[in-house]
Design a protein around this motif. Structure first.
Motif, PDB file in Angstrom:
ATOM      1  N   ILE A   1       0.984  -1.210  -0.493  1.00  0.00           N
ATOM      2  CA  ILE A   1       0.299   0.116  -0.139  1.00  0.00           C
ATOM      3  C   ILE A   1       1.355   1.191   0.100  1.00  0.00           C
ATOM      4  N   GLU A   2       1.610   1.042   0.919  1.00  0.00           N
ATOM      5  CA  GLU A   2       2.991   2.169   0.989  1.00  0.00           C
ATOM      6  C   GLU A   2       4.450   2.124   1.301  1.00  0.00           C
ATOM      7  N   LYS A   3       4.417   0.679   0.695  1.00  0.00           N
ATOM      8  CA  LYS A   3       5.937   0.869   0.937  1.00  0.00           C
ATOM      9  C   LYS A   3       6.867   1.141  -0.296  1.00  0.00           C
ATOM     10  N   PRO A   4       7.287   1.822  -0.671  1.00  0.00           N
ATOM     11  CA  PRO A   4       8.261   2.691  -2.130  1.00  0.00           C
ATOM     12  C   PRO A   4       9.280   1.450  -2.384  1.00  0.00           C
ATOM     13  N   PRO A   5       9.582   1.499  -3.642  1.00  0.00           N
ATOM     14  CA  PRO A   5       8.940   2.305  -4.582  1.00  0.00           C
ATOM     15  C   PRO A   5       7.941   2.984  -5.278  1.00  0.00           C
ATOM     16  N   LYS A   6       7.512   1.504  -5.698  1.00  0.00           N
ATOM     17  CA  LYS A   6       5.594   1.514  -6.089  1.00  0.00           C
ATOM     18  C   LYS A   6       5.098   1.090  -5.149  1.00  0.00           C
ATOM     19  N   CYS A   7       3.718   1.826  -4.798  1.00  0.00           N
ATOM     20  CA  CYS A   7       2.404   1.272  -4.053  1.00  0.00           C
ATOM     21  C   CYS A   7       1.955   1.973  -4.229  1.00  0.00           C
ATOM     22  N   VAL A   8       0.663   1.672  -4.227  1.00  0.00           N
ATOM     23  CA  VAL A   8      -0.937   2.584  -4.216  1.00  0.00           C
ATOM     24  C   VAL A   8      -0.433   3.463  -3.718  1.00  0.00           C
ATOM     25  N   SER A  36       1.403  -7.978 -10.570  1.00  0.00           N
ATOM     26  CA  SER A  36       2.328  -9.615  -9.807  1.00  0.00           C
ATOM     27  C   SER A  36       2.428  -9.501  -8.327  1.00  0.00           C
ATOM     28  N   HIS A  37       1.694  -8.839  -7.949  1.00  0.00           N
ATOM     29  CA  HIS A  37       2.110  -8.513  -6.452  1.00  0.00           C
ATOM     30  C   HIS A  37       1.067  -9.750  -5.775  1.00  0.00           C
ATOM     31  N   ARG A  38       1.179 -10.383  -5.036  1.00  0.00           N
ATOM     32  CA  ARG A  38       0.708 -11.447  -4.770  1.00  0.00           C
ATOM     33  C   ARG A  38      -0.676 -10.434  -3.979  1.00  0.00           C
ATOM     34  N   HIS A  39      -0.637  -9.629  -3.305  1.00  0.00           N
ATOM     35  CA  HIS A  39      -2.158  -9.171  -2.217  1.00  0.00           C
ATOM     36  C   HIS A  39      -2.414  -8.082  -3.424  1.00  0.00           C
ATOM     37  N   PHE A  40      -2.336  -7.941  -4.823  1.00  0.00           N
ATOM     38  CA  PHE A  40      -3.589  -7.353  -5.521  1.00  0.00           C
ATOM     39  C   PHE A  40      -4.289  -8.553  -6.256  1.00  0.00           C
ATOM     40  N   VAL A  41      -5.279  -8.104  -5.648  1.00  0.00           N
ATOM     41  CA  VAL A  41      -6.357  -8.634  -6.691  1.00  0.00           C
ATOM     42  C   VAL A  41      -6.713  -7.799  -7.970  1.00  0.00           C
ATOM     43  N   LYS A  42      -7.450  -8.309  -9.188  1.00  0.00           N
ATOM     44  CA  LYS A  42      -8.162  -7.444 -10.334  1.00  0.00           C
ATOM     45  C   LYS A  42      -9.395  -7.955 -10.402  1.00  0.00           C
ATOM     46  N   GLY A  43      -9.275  -9.628  -9.797  1.00  0.00           N
ATOM     47  CA  GLY A  43     -10.767 -10.006  -9.953  1.00  0.00           C
ATOM     48  C   GLY A  43     -11.599 -10.951 -10.874  1.00  0.00           C
ATOM     49  N   GLU A  44     -11.944 -11.231 -10.779  1.00  0.00           N
ATOM     50  CA  GLU A  44     -12.835 -12.676 -11.624  1.00  0.00           C
ATOM     51  C   GLU A  44     -12.599 -12.089 -13.021  1.00  0.00           C
ATOM     52  N   ASP A  45     -13.716 -10.965 -12.644  1.00  0.00           N
ATOM     53  CA  ASP A  45     -14.621 -10.765 -13.651  1.00  0.00           C
ATOM     54  C   ASP A  45     -13.659  -9.493 -14.703  1.00  0.00           C
ATOM     55  N   LYS A  46     -13.285  -9.774 -15.364  1.00  0.00           N
ATOM     56  CA  LYS A  46     -12.916  -9.354 -16.542  1.00  0.00           C
ATOM     57  C   LYS A  46     -13.327  -7.823 -16.772  1.00  0.00           C
ATOM     58  N   ARG A  47     -14.663  -7.703 -16.621  1.00  0.00           N
ATOM     59  CA  ARG A  47     -15.078  -6.227 -16.992  1.00  0.00           C
ATOM     60  C   ARG A  47     -15.981  -5.484 -15.965  1.00  0.00           C
ATOM     61  N   GLN A  52     -12.571  -1.103 -11.218  1.00  0.00           N
ATOM     62  CA  GLN A  52     -12.013  -1.380  -9.390  1.00  0.00           C
ATOM     63  C   GLN A  52     -11.108  -1.952  -9.193  1.00  0.00           C
ATOM     64  N   PHE A  53     -10.344  -2.423  -8.186  1.00  0.00           N
ATOM     65  CA  PHE A  53      -9.676  -3.577  -8.023  1.00  0.00           C
ATOM     66  C   PHE A  53      -9.412  -3.660  -6.437  1.00  0.00           C
ATOM     67  N   GLY A  54      -8.517  -4.529  -6.335  1.00  0.00           N
ATOM     68  CA  GLY A  54      -8.861  -5.196  -4.537  1.00  0.00           C
ATOM     69  C   GLY A  54      -7.937  -5.511  -4.175  1.00  0.00           C
ATOM     70  N   ILE A  55      -8.160  -5.238  -3.402  1.00  0.00           N
ATOM     71  CA  ILE A  55      -5.940  -5.623  -1.791  1.00  0.00           C
ATOM     72  C   ILE A  55      -6.841  -6.310  -0.643  1.00  0.00           C
ATOM     73  N   GLN A  56      -5.917  -7.201  -0.749  1.00  0.00           N
ATOM     74  CA  GLN A  56      -6.051  -8.532   0.129  1.00  0.00           C
ATOM     75  C   GLN A  56      -5.045  -8.081   1.412  1.00  0.00           C
ATOM     76  N   HIS A  57      -6.010  -8.231   2.123  1.00  0.00           N
ATOM     77  CA  HIS A  57      -5.531  -7.133   3.495  1.00  0.00           C
ATOM     78  C   HIS A  57      -5.589  -8.585   4.493  1.00  0.00           C
ATOM     79  N   TYR A  58      -4.996  -7.967   5.914  1.00  0.00           N
ATOM     80  CA  TYR A  58      -5.307  -9.158   6.499  1.00  0.00           C
ATOM     81  C   TYR A  58      -5.981  -9.713   6.959  1.00  0.00           C
ATOM     82  N   ALA A  59      -7.359  -9.397   7.649  1.00  0.00           N
ATOM     83  CA  ALA A  59      -8.864 -10.036   6.965  1.00  0.00           C
ATOM     84  C   ALA A  59      -9.376 -10.430   6.216  1.00  0.00           C
ATOM     85  N   GLY A  60      -9.111  -9.956   5.194  1.00  0.00           N
ATOM     86  CA  GLY A  60      -9.464 -10.593   3.909  1.00  0.00           C
ATOM     87  C   GLY A  60      -9.520  -9.556   2.455  1.00  0.00           C
TER      88      GLY A  60
END
Length: 270
Positions: A1-8, A36-47, A52-60
């Motif tokens: 989310i905020e760790k450099p050099p590239k983050c949201v 390609s980040h393991r915690h970045f979620v594109k979602g199954e619906d390409k439409r 939107q985008f998703g992030i896999q947080h600790y809780a979900g």
């Protein structure tokens, strides 16, 4: 989310400073840089990849819609609000405008307090110009980490019983969701798998010495040996308790029978 050099947050701030930056271009850069980040979620619906985008947080996983992301990060409405205050006839209202640039205020405070965070002192802006909401957020986060590093924090878990702020009304689903997302269910599970009851040896003896009253041999002078004598005399499984350097660690399968026997003995005496 905020760790450099590239983050949201940095990608968002950079896009805010591009003259032709849009929510859509920000989302496209996110997919390209973070896809390609393991915690970045594109979602199954390409439409929905275009909105939107998703992030896999600790809780979900949490889904974020990018509409007005750039406007909110620029915080244009706050600028308008401070413009009104600057031209106010009230001296107090005009004085509030010195906090217009919260990032600069935090940095000046950090320098005065000689904080340990090098990144906080040097600033966290992603570029020149007016700081964004993301800039200020990262600075506040670093300041919080500094405070936590210098203290011993104790946390109080607060749960909202309902969404209507009504008294004596509890929504089970809402409470369960809060417990799950705050990690409390995992904490309870870990505690159950370990030894949830921790008692200093001296306190253990003060409370349960009475259970060894019928033992013909006196208890050892050493506290830990005396505790072991009591637990073994009651034939409690040794896999369910451990004796540490200063404390006795018990599972509920041992603690509950101890409490039951102690209450029975006190009832007989009364």
């Amino acid at each position: 989310i905020e760790k450099p050099p590239k983050c949201v947050l940095r990608l968002l701030d950079e896009e805010c400073r591009f003259p032709r930056g849009t929510d859509q271009s920000f989302l496209e850069k996110l997919h390209h840089e973070m896809g390609s980040h393991r915690h970045f979620v594109k979602g199954e619906d390409k439409r929905k990849w275009a909105v939107q985008f998703g992030i896999q947080h600790y809780a979900g996983p949490v889904t974020y819609h990018v509409r007005n992301f750039l406007d909110k990060n620029k915080d244009v409405q706050q600028e308008i609000f401070f413009d009104f205050l600057e031209h106010s006839s009230c001296e107090f209202a005009r004085d509030i405008t010195k906090y217009r640039d919260m990032l600069t205020t935090y940095l000046e405070t950090a320098k005065k307090k000689a904080t340990k965070s090098k990144s906080l002192i040097s600033g966290t802006r992603t570029g020149k110009g007016k700081p964004t909401v993301g800039d200020t957020f990262r600075t506040q986060l670093l300041a919080l980490v500094d405070v936590l590093d210098m203290t011993t924090p104790w946390y109080v878990r607060c749960l909202k019983p309902n969404n209507d702020k009504a008294s004596m009304e509890y929504e089970d689903d809402l409470i369960i969701t809060q417990l799950r997302y705050s990690g409390m269910l995992d904490i309870v599970r870990i505690r159950k798998e370990g030894y949830p009851v921790h008692v200093p040896a001296s306190e253990f003896l003060d409370k349960y010495r009475c259970l060894a009253a019928k033992d013909p041999e006196p208890l050892p002078a050493d506290d830990k040996k005396a505790v072991a004598r009591i637990l073994r005399s009651l034939k409690l499984p040794e896999t369910e308790w451990q004796i540490g350097k200063r404390k006795i660690f018990l599972r509920n399968t041992v603690f509950d029978p101890l409490e039951t026997k102690r209450k029975q003995l006190l009832a007989e005496q009364i």
